[in-house]
Write a protein that holds these residues in place. Sequence first.
Motif, PDB file in Angstrom:
ATOM      1  N   ALA A 115       0.859  -1.179   0.000  1.00 29.14           N
ATOM      2  CA  ALA A 115       0.000   0.000   0.000  1.00 29.14           C
ATOM      3  C   ALA A 115       0.894   1.227   0.000  1.00 29.14           C
ATOM      4  CB  ALA A 115      -0.919   0.017   1.223  1.00 29.14           C
ATOM      5  N   THR A 116       0.592   2.161  -0.887  1.00 33.21           N
ATOM      6  CA  THR A 116       1.391   3.385  -1.005  1.00 33.21           C
ATOM      7  C   THR A 116       0.483   4.597  -0.883  1.00 33.21           C
ATOM      8  OG1 THR A 116       1.195   3.525  -3.420  1.00 33.21           O
ATOM      9  CG2 THR A 116       3.026   2.210  -2.536  1.00 33.21           C
ATOM     10  N   ALA A 117       1.101   5.723  -0.569  1.00 33.39           N
ATOM     11  CA  ALA A 117       0.374   6.997  -0.483  1.00 33.39           C
ATOM     12  C   ALA A 117       1.246   8.077  -1.104  1.00 33.39           C
ATOM     13  CB  ALA A 117       0.051   7.345   0.966  1.00 33.39           C
ATOM     14  N   PRO A 118       0.639   9.045  -1.762  1.00 32.45           N
ATOM     15  CA  PRO A 118       1.436  10.105  -2.391  1.00 32.45           C
ATOM     16  C   PRO A 118       2.020  11.045  -1.344  1.00 32.45           C
ATOM     17  CG  PRO A 118      -0.900  10.554  -2.627  1.00 32.45           C
ATOM     18  CD  PRO A 118      -0.803   9.186  -2.018  1.00 32.45           C
ATOM     19  N   ASP A 119       3.185  11.588  -1.667  1.00 32.24           N
ATOM     20  CA  ASP A 119       3.790  12.611  -0.824  1.00 32.24           C
ATOM     21  C   ASP A 119       4.575  13.569  -1.719  1.00 32.24           C
ATOM     22  OD1 ASP A 119       6.033  11.242  -1.566  1.00 32.24           O
ATOM     23  OD2 ASP A 119       6.535  10.524   0.426  1.00 32.24           O
ATOM     24  N   GLU A 120       5.335  14.462  -1.107  1.00 29.73           N
ATOM     25  CA  GLU A 120       6.055  15.466  -1.877  1.00 29.73           C
ATOM     26  C   GLU A 120       7.102  14.856  -2.807  1.00 29.73           C
ATOM     27  OE1 GLU A 120       7.702  18.148   0.912  1.00 29.73           O
ATOM     28  OE2 GLU A 120       5.760  18.982   1.563  1.00 29.73           O
ATOM     29  N   SER A 121       7.696  13.719  -2.404  1.00 27.07           N
ATOM     30  CA  SER A 121       8.720  13.074  -3.223  1.00 27.07           C
ATOM     31  C   SER A 121       8.140  12.110  -4.247  1.00 27.07           C
ATOM     32  CB  SER A 121       9.706  12.320  -2.321  1.00 27.07           C
ATOM     33  OG  SER A 121       9.024  11.305  -1.588  1.00 27.07           O
ATOM     34  N   GLY A 122       6.831  11.919  -4.233  1.00 31.77           N
ATOM     35  CA  GLY A 122       6.180  11.018  -5.179  1.00 31.77           C
ATOM     36  C   GLY A 122       5.261  10.045  -4.491  1.00 31.77           C
ATOM     37  N   GLU A 123       5.821   9.186  -3.635  1.00 25.70           N
ATOM     38  CA  GLU A 123       5.022   8.233  -2.881  1.00 25.70           C
ATOM     39  C   GLU A 123       5.862   7.687  -1.740  1.00 25.70           C
ATOM     40  OE1 GLU A 123       4.060   4.854  -5.290  1.00 25.70           O
ATOM     41  OE2 GLU A 123       6.127   4.110  -5.294  1.00 25.70           O
TER      42      GLU A 123
END
Length: 219
Positions: free
Chosen positions: A197-205
């Motif tokens: 499971a992944t979530a988006p963030d400032e660096s991409g994910e």
Amino acid sequence: MIGGRDMLGNPPPKQQSYVDDGKPQEKPVQVTPGFLVKACLRPPLKLCYYSLRYLGQHRRIVGLSLLLLLISFVVTFRLTTQTWPLNIGSDSFRLQTDPVRGHDVGDKIKGWLYALRKGDPTALQLASATFSTPPDTSTLAQYIESLSETDSRRWGEIKVLSTQAQADTTVDYFVSVDITTRGPGGKNSAVAYFYFATAPDESGEHLLRADYLFMRALG
């Protein structure tokens, strides 16, 4: 002539045998193995000789032709396989994307799988640091002991079986890994299944979760 000899005592000259046209009969030429070998090798040797002479006289033209041939081969290989020859710059895992949606996994999942395959506990712990609930070291050690590559256990093809985007912007991935083991009983094949499971963030994910689900033996 006395006793078949002339007055000087010399024997009479031998008579030649003639064929119907009055010419002396020639003896047939014997074909030896060496003659056959020489006859077979002469054409390719002559071809090599004249080819080398041509290459020596037209070095620039030949060099340019070989360069264009190499470039066309590399471009064709890249377009047909989406990889470079000799696996230059290719993904070490060779993941196959989701056949339905065409999605691929990100670098975070690849890094976690790479650390697991290599059996590096430190790298695997760092790759799991962003989990919503980080796994304990005993769980990661169990993963390494059961799944990492060894002399008798090798990883094969990795496939992205499915991806599913959730309403909270997280994305679920189901991935399979082909594993082959060798032992006293011979070669055995199995497939290990993982959930990410992944979530988006400032660096991409970033990774939220990585679970080893189960392994299915192949017949």
